[in-house]
Design a protein around this motif. Structure first.
Motif, short mmCIF file in Angstrom:
data_model
loop_
_atom_site.label_atom_id
_atom_site.label_comp_id
_atom_site.label_asym_id
_atom_site.label_seq_id
_atom_site.Cartn_x
_atom_site.Cartn_y
_atom_site.Cartn_z
N ALA A 173 0.43 -0.94 0.00
CA ALA A 173 0.17 -0.42 0.04
C ALA A 173 0.56 1.14 0.09
CB ALA A 173 -1.27 -0.34 1.15
N VAL A 174 0.91 1.83 -1.17
CA VAL A 174 1.10 3.72 -0.77
C VAL A 174 0.47 4.83 0.00
CG1 VAL A 174 2.24 5.35 -2.23
CG2 VAL A 174 2.19 3.38 -3.13
N ARG A 186 5.75 9.95 1.50
CA ARG A 186 4.57 9.42 1.06
C ARG A 186 5.51 8.00 0.90
NH1 ARG A 186 2.69 8.79 -5.33
NH2 ARG A 186 4.95 8.57 -5.09
N PHE A 187 5.14 6.38 1.40
CA PHE A 187 6.09 5.38 1.49
C PHE A 187 5.09 3.88 0.53
CE2 PHE A 187 3.82 6.19 5.38
CZ PHE A 187 3.42 5.12 5.88
N ASN A 188 5.96 3.38 0.32
CA ASN A 188 5.20 1.82 0.27
C ASN A 188 5.82 0.95 0.58
OD1 ASN A 188 4.09 0.31 -1.38
ND2 ASN A 188 4.95 0.45 -3.47
N TYR A 189 4.35 0.34 1.60
CA TYR A 189 5.04 -0.18 2.25
C TYR A 189 3.92 -1.67 2.32
CZ TYR A 189 5.12 0.10 7.62
OH TYR A 189 5.22 -0.80 8.90
N ARG A 190 4.76 -3.02 2.54
CA ARG A 190 4.43 -4.37 2.39
C ARG A 190 2.78 -4.73 3.20
NH1 ARG A 190 9.53 -4.90 2.35
NH2 ARG A 190 10.59 -5.38 0.61
N ILE A 191 2.14 -5.37 2.40
CA ILE A 191 1.02 -5.20 3.96
C ILE A 191 0.82 -7.18 3.07
CG2 ILE A 191 -0.19 -3.55 3.80
CD1 ILE A 191 -1.96 -3.97 1.11
N TYR A 192 0.00 -8.08 4.49
CA TYR A 192 -0.33 -9.25 3.85
C TYR A 192 -1.78 -9.26 5.04
CZ TYR A 192 4.60 -8.39 5.19
OH TYR A 192 5.75 -7.99 5.11
N ASP A 230 11.18 -3.33 8.11
CA ASP A 230 11.50 -4.31 7.27
C ASP A 230 10.22 -4.32 6.19
OD1 ASP A 230 13.93 -5.01 9.26
OD2 ASP A 230 12.46 -6.69 9.86
N GLN A 231 8.87 -3.24 6.28
CA GLN A 231 7.89 -3.17 5.23
C GLN A 231 8.00 -2.65 4.86
OE1 GLN A 231 6.55 -6.21 6.07
NE2 GLN A 231 7.37 -6.76 8.29
N ILE A 232 8.92 -1.48 4.59
CA ILE A 232 9.48 0.03 4.00
C ILE A 232 9.59 -1.07 2.31
CG2 ILE A 232 9.99 2.24 3.76
CD1 ILE A 232 10.46 2.50 6.41
N ILE A 233 9.12 -0.35 1.37
CA ILE A 233 9.56 -0.59 0.29
C ILE A 233 10.25 -0.02 -0.07
CG2 ILE A 233 9.22 -1.11 -2.08
CD1 ILE A 233 7.27 -2.89 -0.79
N ALA A 234 9.68 1.44 -0.05
CA ALA A 234 10.45 2.85 -1.34
C ALA A 234 9.44 4.21 -0.13
CB ALA A 234 9.75 2.91 -2.58
N LEU A 235 10.25 5.78 -0.44
CA LEU A 235 10.08 6.67 0.32
C LEU A 235 9.94 7.67 -0.60
CD1 LEU A 235 12.29 5.75 3.31
CD2 LEU A 235 9.85 5.68 3.57
N LEU A 259 20.78 5.68 1.10
CA LEU A 259 19.99 6.34 2.43
C LEU A 259 18.85 5.73 2.62
CD1 LEU A 259 19.19 8.84 3.19
CD2 LEU A 259 18.16 9.37 1.15
N PHE A 260 18.35 4.72 1.54
CA PHE A 260 17.87 3.21 2.33
C PHE A 260 17.60 2.50 3.48
CE2 PHE A 260 15.08 -0.32 1.05
CZ PHE A 260 14.29 -0.02 1.66
N TRP A 261 18.61 2.39 3.48
CA TRP A 261 19.61 1.47 4.39
C TRP A 261 19.65 2.17 5.56
CZ3 TRP A 261 23.84 2.77 7.78
CH2 TRP A 261 24.75 1.22 8.47
N GLY A 262 19.93 3.51 5.43
CA GLY A 262 19.61 4.86 7.02
C GLY A 262 18.42 4.75 7.68
N MET A 263 17.99 4.92 6.29
CA MET A 263 16.64 5.25 7.01
C MET A 263 16.09 4.40 7.60
SD MET A 263 15.41 8.61 5.49
CE MET A 263 14.07 8.55 5.31
N ARG A 264 16.00 3.07 7.76
CA ARG A 264 14.96 2.24 8.16
C ARG A 264 16.37 1.59 9.31
NH1 ARG A 264 15.27 -2.49 4.21
NH2 ARG A 264 17.38 -2.15 3.82
#
Length: 218
Positions: free
Chosen positions: A16-17, A110-116, A69-74, A94-99
């Motif tokens: 989900a975005v 805005r962010f793209n996030y894993r859902i289940y 761990d659910q963050i796909i993109a920011l 930066l992705f490594w540091g942001m998490r």
């Protein structure tokens, strides 16, 4: 940030975005209505991204990992005012540091996030209070429950010390809260040793997942 509250579920139902201002309570209720869930912080009154940028311990972490761990993109606004996309393939450092330390690097709009798919509709919870004289025996049981990291993924447990004058005016008491993704019967083998320790107060119930935080007062 509060205006950035959009939630768009992907057609495949796997992500989900969301806007950077979405609250935990909002995403839990929207996903639950669609038979979905995700990992968030345990307090429903915070934003989704606040805990996730710092790691993000949540009730579903045994199933899916930390919130981060659910963050796909920011989409991140940097200190110079520029907006940049951050993911495993775009600005990967930066992705490594942001998490985990994301609060230090920019503002997430805005962010793209894993859902289940939701594994269970209802959660069982238990709240127990123990007096200070039970301290050593309580932590022996708690260590056994953890089982060197082999605690079942369905079970979340935490404890803290607090002053409760209704129980003792001179000594702190132990508050022990557990959540179980499933039925009361399935949770009982893990809680029975604590009940045999004779808590001074105990309460429990089974509730839909969106109601869990309010039920336990978080």
């Amino acid at each position: 940030m509060r205006s950035l509250a959009s939630i768009d579920i992907a057609p495949d139902g796997k992500s989900a975005v969301m806007g950077g201002g979405v609250f935990v309570d909002e995403i839990i209720k929207i996903l639950d209505a669609k038979g979905k869930t995700t990992v968030t912080g345990s307090c429903h009154c915070t934003g989704v991204m606040g805990p996730a940028l710092g790691g993000g311990i949540g009730r579903y972490m045994g199933f899916y990992g930390l919130a981060t761990d659910q963050i796909i993109a920011l989409d991140v606004v940097l200190a110079d005012g520029s907006l940049t996309e951050v993911s495993a393939t775009s600005n990967p450092d930066l992705f490594w540091g942001m998490r985990g330390a994301g609060h230090n690097f920019g503002i997430v709009t805005r962010f793209n996030y894993r859902i289940y798919d939701r594994p269970t509709a209802n959660w069982y919870y238990s709240i127990m209070f123990f007096t200070a004289d039970k301290l050593e025996r309580f932590f022996d049981l708690l260590n056994a429950l953890g089982d060197n990291g082999n605690q079942p993924k369905e079970l979340i447990a935490y404890s803290l010390f607090l002053m409760d004058p209704q129980i003792s005016r001179t000594e702190p008491v132990i508050l022990f809260t557990t959540y179980y993704a499933g039925t009361a019967a399935a949770a009982q083998p893990y809680l029975a040793p604590f009940l045999r320790l004779n808590p001074v107060q105990a309460s429990n119930n089974t509730v839909p997942y969106p109601d869990l935080a309010n039920a336990v007062g978080s």
